[in-house]
Scaffold this motif. Structure first.
Motif, PDB file in Angstrom:
ATOM      1  N   PRO A 206       1.264   3.056  12.421  1.00 54.87           N
ATOM      2  CA  PRO A 206       1.692   4.308  11.771  1.00 54.87           C
ATOM      3  C   PRO A 206       3.141   4.661  12.107  1.00 54.87           C
ATOM      4  CG  PRO A 206      -0.503   4.552  12.703  1.00 54.87           C
ATOM      5  CD  PRO A 206      -0.005   3.214  13.147  1.00 54.87           C
ATOM      6  N   SER A 207       3.574   4.311  13.320  1.00 53.55           N
ATOM      7  CA  SER A 207       4.954   4.623  13.706  1.00 53.55           C
ATOM      8  C   SER A 207       5.948   3.860  12.834  1.00 53.55           C
ATOM      9  CB  SER A 207       5.162   4.260  15.179  1.00 53.55           C
ATOM     10  OG  SER A 207       4.892   2.883  15.374  1.00 53.55           O
ATOM     11  N   LEU A 208       5.605   2.622  12.466  1.00 50.30           N
ATOM     12  CA  LEU A 208       6.504   1.835  11.620  1.00 50.30           C
ATOM     13  C   LEU A 208       6.538   2.414  10.210  1.00 50.30           C
ATOM     14  CD1 LEU A 208       8.364  -0.488  10.987  1.00 50.30           C
ATOM     15  CD2 LEU A 208       6.390  -1.996  10.795  1.00 50.30           C
ATOM     16  N   ARG A 209       5.348   2.829   9.718  1.00 52.12           N
ATOM     17  CA  ARG A 209       5.323   3.438   8.385  1.00 52.12           C
ATOM     18  C   ARG A 209       6.201   4.694   8.370  1.00 52.12           C
ATOM     19  NH1 ARG A 209       0.797   3.459   4.366  1.00 52.12           N
ATOM     20  NH2 ARG A 209      -0.728   3.419   6.047  1.00 52.12           N
ATOM     21  N   ALA A 210       6.083   5.504   9.433  1.00 49.19           N
ATOM     22  CA  ALA A 210       6.860   6.747   9.496  1.00 49.19           C
ATOM     23  C   ALA A 210       8.349   6.440   9.589  1.00 49.19           C
ATOM     24  CB  ALA A 210       6.401   7.572  10.691  1.00 49.19           C
ATOM     25  N   GLU A 211       8.687   5.454  10.419  1.00 49.91           N
ATOM     26  CA  GLU A 211      10.101   5.096  10.572  1.00 49.91           C
ATOM     27  C   GLU A 211      10.700   4.651   9.236  1.00 49.91           C
ATOM     28  OE1 GLU A 211      10.888   1.987  13.458  1.00 49.91           O
ATOM     29  OE2 GLU A 211      12.815   1.574  12.482  1.00 49.91           O
ATOM     30  N   MET A 212       9.940   3.791   8.515  1.00 50.76           N
ATOM     31  CA  MET A 212      10.457   3.291   7.238  1.00 50.76           C
ATOM     32  C   MET A 212      10.553   4.421   6.218  1.00 50.76           C
ATOM     33  SD  MET A 212      11.221   0.222   8.025  1.00 50.76           S
ATOM     34  CE  MET A 212      11.916  -0.055   6.401  1.00 50.76           C
ATOM     35  N   ALA A 213       9.585   5.331   6.227  1.00 53.15           N
ATOM     36  CA  ALA A 213       9.648   6.480   5.312  1.00 53.15           C
ATOM     37  C   ALA A 213      10.919   7.281   5.588  1.00 53.15           C
ATOM     38  CB  ALA A 213       8.405   7.349   5.473  1.00 53.15           C
ATOM     39  N   GLY A 214      11.252   7.431   6.876  1.00 53.22           N
ATOM     40  CA  GLY A 214      12.476   8.141   7.250  1.00 53.22           C
ATOM     41  C   GLY A 214      13.724   7.442   6.750  1.00 53.22           C
ATOM     42  N   ARG A 215      13.615   6.146   6.504  1.00 52.15           N
ATOM     43  CA  ARG A 215      14.756   5.383   5.983  1.00 52.15           C
ATOM     44  C   ARG A 215      14.657   5.205   4.472  1.00 52.15           C
ATOM     45  NH1 ARG A 215      14.816   0.861  10.841  1.00 52.15           N
ATOM     46  NH2 ARG A 215      16.755   0.132   9.934  1.00 52.15           N
ATOM     47  N   GLY A 216      13.744   5.972   3.850  1.00 57.12           N
ATOM     48  CA  GLY A 216      13.673   5.956   2.387  1.00 57.12           C
ATOM     49  C   GLY A 216      12.808   4.856   1.806  1.00 57.12           C
ATOM     50  N   VAL A 217      11.973   4.213   2.628  1.00 56.78           N
ATOM     51  CA  VAL A 217      11.123   3.131   2.137  1.00 56.78           C
ATOM     52  C   VAL A 217       9.658   3.564   2.224  1.00 56.78           C
ATOM     53  CG1 VAL A 217      10.527   0.689   2.322  1.00 56.78           C
ATOM     54  CG2 VAL A 217      12.780   1.489   3.110  1.00 56.78           C
ATOM     55  N   SER A 218       8.999   3.651   1.080  1.00 57.28           N
ATOM     56  CA  SER A 218       7.581   3.983   1.080  1.00 57.28           C
ATOM     57  C   SER A 218       6.782   2.689   1.277  1.00 57.28           C
ATOM     58  CB  SER A 218       7.217   4.703  -0.227  1.00 57.28           C
ATOM     59  OG  SER A 218       6.277   3.985  -0.959  1.00 57.28           O
ATOM     60  N   VAL A 219       5.972   2.651   2.314  1.00 57.22           N
ATOM     61  CA  VAL A 219       5.249   1.431   2.679  1.00 57.22           C
ATOM     62  C   VAL A 219       3.752   1.620   2.402  1.00 57.22           C
ATOM     63  CG1 VAL A 219       4.696  -0.200   4.524  1.00 57.22           C
ATOM     64  CG2 VAL A 219       6.933   0.931   4.483  1.00 57.22           C
ATOM     65  N   ARG A 220       3.166   0.711   1.638  1.00 57.68           N
ATOM     66  CA  ARG A 220       1.725   0.719   1.387  1.00 57.68           C
ATOM     67  C   ARG A 220       1.162  -0.632   1.786  1.00 57.68           C
ATOM     68  NH1 ARG A 220       2.314   4.417  -3.226  1.00 57.68           N
ATOM     69  NH2 ARG A 220       3.318   6.129  -2.129  1.00 57.68           N
ATOM     70  N   GLN A 221      -0.133  -0.630   2.122  1.00 57.37           N
ATOM     71  CA  GLN A 221      -0.772  -1.865   2.565  1.00 57.37           C
ATOM     72  C   GLN A 221      -1.727  -2.428   1.512  1.00 57.37           C
ATOM     73  OE1 GLN A 221      -2.034  -1.751   6.941  1.00 57.37           O
ATOM     74  NE2 GLN A 221      -2.275   0.370   6.313  1.00 57.37           N
ATOM     75  N   ALA A 222      -1.858  -3.739   1.512  1.00 56.22           N
ATOM     76  CA  ALA A 222      -2.938  -4.393   0.766  1.00 56.22           C
ATOM     77  C   ALA A 222      -3.706  -5.263   1.744  1.00 56.22           C
ATOM     78  CB  ALA A 222      -2.381  -5.242  -0.370  1.00 56.22           C
ATOM     79  N   TYR A 223      -5.014  -5.317   1.531  1.00 55.98           N
ATOM     80  CA  TYR A 223      -5.871  -6.208   2.315  1.00 55.98           C
ATOM     81  C   TYR A 223      -6.256  -7.347   1.377  1.00 55.98           C
ATOM     82  CZ  TYR A 223     -10.447  -7.729   4.170  1.00 55.98           C
ATOM     83  OH  TYR A 223     -11.518  -8.470   4.587  1.00 55.98           O
ATOM     84  N   ALA A 224      -5.834  -8.541   1.730  1.00 54.23           N
ATOM     85  CA  ALA A 224      -6.029  -9.687   0.846  1.00 54.23           C
ATOM     86  C   ALA A 224      -6.439 -10.902   1.658  1.00 54.23           C
ATOM     87  CB  ALA A 224      -4.739  -9.988   0.073  1.00 54.23           C
ATOM     88  N   THR A 225      -7.155 -11.817   1.033  1.00 53.87           N
ATOM     89  CA  THR A 225      -7.458 -13.092   1.674  1.00 53.87           C
ATOM     90  C   THR A 225      -7.156 -14.226   0.695  1.00 53.87           C
ATOM     91  OG1 THR A 225      -9.746 -13.456   0.948  1.00 53.87           O
ATOM     92  CG2 THR A 225      -9.405 -11.943   2.809  1.00 53.87           C
ATOM     93  N   ALA A 226      -7.033 -15.427   1.240  1.00 51.78           N
ATOM     94  CA  ALA A 226      -6.707 -16.586   0.413  1.00 51.78           C
ATOM     95  C   ALA A 226      -7.851 -16.954  -0.524  1.00 51.78           C
ATOM     96  CB  ALA A 226      -6.360 -17.780   1.296  1.00 51.78           C
ATOM     97  N   ASP A 227      -9.078 -16.558  -0.184  1.00 49.10           N
ATOM     98  CA  ASP A 227     -10.216 -16.874  -1.037  1.00 49.10           C
ATOM     99  C   ASP A 227     -10.342 -15.882  -2.187  1.00 49.10           C
ATOM    100  OD1 ASP A 227     -11.443 -18.739   1.163  1.00 49.10           O
ATOM    101  OD2 ASP A 227     -11.080 -16.795   2.109  1.00 49.10           O
ATOM    102  N   LEU A 228     -10.028 -14.625  -1.903  1.00 49.45           N
ATOM    103  CA  LEU A 228     -10.369 -13.544  -2.830  1.00 49.45           C
ATOM    104  C   LEU A 228      -9.162 -12.833  -3.431  1.00 49.45           C
ATOM    105  CD1 LEU A 228     -13.223 -12.145  -0.610  1.00 49.45           C
ATOM    106  CD2 LEU A 228     -13.562 -12.910  -2.964  1.00 49.45           C
ATOM    107  N   GLY A 229      -7.959 -13.090  -2.952  1.00 51.38           N
ATOM    108  CA  GLY A 229      -6.821 -12.292  -3.396  1.00 51.38           C
ATOM    109  C   GLY A 229      -6.917 -10.896  -2.825  1.00 51.38           C
TER     110      GLY A 229
END
Lengths: 406, 406
Positions: A206-229
């Motif tokens: 969460p600290s990295l997400r907050a830091e990047m938001a402070g630098r103008g970068v909105s960060v979102r996550q995806a959960y993916a695997t090589a079998d399923l995308g």
């Protein structure tokens, strides 16, 4: 107002569920004429609901690897090679086919939810060779109309040169590398043009997400695997991960085929219905939990918590393999119990085992019987501790290995 | 009978030529409203034939790099970013856009001529990141309906594991790596399922082609660059390389904008008409020569000899840059001469220059005048030797640097 990738995002939950099972029903017959699927499922009829689905066996990675080794390339589980566009190999080895067509990994919906729009230039720092990571995001970006810089991983100086020349708006890659690039750009006085990022493949603090938001970068996550995308992804709501369309996602007790109650942590099991590579109850080996309610962003699909660790808790005790499935066998021999947790530790230079079990009453006779069953199943002796219902932590751990590493 | 990729392969040469110039005429107006192209071409009308085309300036890589540095990302030469699918960077740096759509690099025709057919699994050992090599072959294979293993370069053990599991019929990559894989497979007793290979990016020794043929692998070459994709390719005729459709190929005297007579070695200059990245008279920096006649395979496009070295012969003599264009200036000051060749050598720990010039007669006064011009243009003294017409080697060398390396 939130805009959606398409109308599927906001469809009625019951309608989505009914459509998924209807589609599974349509395809099931085609699977059952394939010897590999017929042998696995040994079921004449398609499951019509989650209760019926839960009676089918979970396909775990070790079984998949054995099938692929016996019947190359894909263990007999892929209906037609004519539908396969690319072929990948991940560590294991596990082999994965990519479907034909645009966005075969279903990642465009996740990119859209992360704010990516047609015309945004995307710097894709996932690798393109052997494993499908790079192509998962590349094909999704192309499907959205985003030009892609196939940057691949590493090589910070070169990445900064790409940012300087191409001025990308979007980033795809691991969370850590995003920070390396942002820091590197600041140091080299390169304008950091990236304002949106879809990250995957590693923990996002969460600290990295907050830091990047402070630098103008909105960060979102995806959960993916090589079998399923892409299995699930974040939206601007930032409340858990929304399950991707076209997938039936269950949470099962690690080592078993049995769904846990909603909210409980367990292994993510996914049934994918469409595409070149159907998978019925594929065990991802990852831990998560279903969340209640729906996302405030308006997307109606079920949500899961983020990645909560690996479900594969198989370990060696006194030189013998101990598997979560064995603990499940012990528990099932004594009906009426709650969760169980085998704590493996080290005392006097010896491995020790303590099986904690949630029981309605602290009955010493029950504890003794459980001890006998444990020894019968595991061929190892262990202590038993009965605890109150609901007192064991909800973290998906069936085997808690507390021995010091190394 | 030879089968063709499409009817364009065997069209009448005059019809192809007319169609290329007609298409150039159609697009020329759109280029001339782009400031970068208008400034370069400063020509109000589209060239209607090769003579008119030859009056337009050749765009060399150094100029392209300067344009791209001044006007990122592509020097103002790409009409619309909406037509760009991916963005690449090659050593220089030179930046290259990939067009949208299937087979944007025009490599499917080359793969087809090399015997690749839909359903053949292709192990692609070109890299996918930064430079477009991997995508040039990947998109072509996908366009033909060939599933692709994005193997990338190196890692022989992993490559053999891919061959074992996926049993590819086709290989794309460098000639040397094909041999490494074939040898590795033999040593590891892995069935080498590859029977056709399209190689590029390095010299193919005839001995290697013969050796691979003996092992059941038919090897064909493609000549491709990151700016232009596939420029020319071999067919089963194995008589030179057939120029790709959609391209106007010229051979010019190195350092100049002037076409050489047919058959003479010079720099390959290409005009690409269609696609996201039009290029008018782009100097590849590579040496080759046009061949007479047509290919016995039935393809009617012009043919060139293989890659014959680099045209960029710029060098330093006594600390001063000497460029083929300067030799051309010297020559043009004295009409009626043939080829010229500046031989740079080393004597008494000094750089020395000898300009050999084809002249109708061995006139000492002419030699003296040439010596004066040489000194004026190069600011360096050099000896002059007049030789008979047609006696200098046809190897594209304007500057022959014979100094020992290192």
């Amino acid at each position: 107002m939130t805009t959606m990738y398409d109308s599927a995002d906001t469809q009625d939950r019951a309608i989505r569920e009914a459509a998924l099972f209807a589609r599974l029903g349509e395809r099931f017959g085609a699977l059952m004429v394939m010897p590999a699927w017929a042998a696995r499922l040994s079921s004449a009829t398609a499951p019509v609901d989650r209760a019926a689905l839960a009676r089918l066996p979970v396909l775990r990675k070790t079984e998949l690897m054995a099938l692929q080794a016996a019947h190359p390339p894909f263990g007999g589980l892929v209906p037609s090679m004519a539908d396969v566009g690319r072929l990948f190999m991940s560590p294991g080895p596990v082999y994965e086919p990519e479907g034909a067509g645009t966005d075969p990994w279903g990642a465009a919906r996740a990119l859209y939810a992360a704010g990516f729009r047609g015309g945004d230039i995307v710097q894709n720092t996932f690798g393109y060779t052997l494993t499908p990571g790079g192509f998962i995001l590349d094909s999704a970006a192309r499907a959205l109309g985003c030009p892609v810089i196939p940057a691949g991983p590493g090589n910070t100086e070169t990445q900064l040169q790409l940012i300087r020349q191409f001025r990308p708006a979007g980033y795809t890659g691991t969370p850590d590398f995003l920070k390396i690039l942002a820091d590197g750009a600041a140091k080299a006085e390169v304008a950091f043009t990236i304002t949106k990022a879809l990250v995957s493949g590693a923990y996002l603090p969460p600290s990295l997400r907050a830091e990047m938001a402070g630098r103008g970068v909105s960060v979102r996550q995806a959960y993916a695997t090589a079998d399923l995308g892409v299995i699930a992804y974040e939206s601007e709501a930032l409340e858990g991960l929304i399950v991707n369309e076209g997938l039936l996602l269950e949470i099962v007790r690690p080592g078993t085929d049995d769904p846990v109650p909603d909210g409980e942590v367990g292994e993510v099991v996914v049934t994918r219905i469409g595409g070149a590579y159907p998978l019925v109850r594929f065990g991802t080996g990852d831990l998560s939990a279903l969340m209640s309610g729906t996302s405030p962003c308006g997307r109606t699909a079920p949500r899961i918590k983020g990645w909560m660790g690996r479900a594969d808790q198989r370990t060696k005790v006194k030189g013998m393999f101990v598997d979560p499935a064995q603990i499940d066998t012990v528990l099932k021999a004594h009906p009426g119990l709650g969760r169980a947790r085998l704590v493996v530790s080290r005392a006097d230079e010896q491995d020790t085992m303590l099986l904690k079990v949630e029981a309605p009453t602290p009955d010493p006779a029950l504890a003794a019987r459980l001890g006998d069953t444990l020894r019968d199943i595991l061929k190892l002796k262990g202590a038993i501790e009965l605890v109150g219902p609901g007192t064991l932590p909800n973290d998906g751990k069936v085997i808690d290995d507390t021995r010091p590493v190394g």
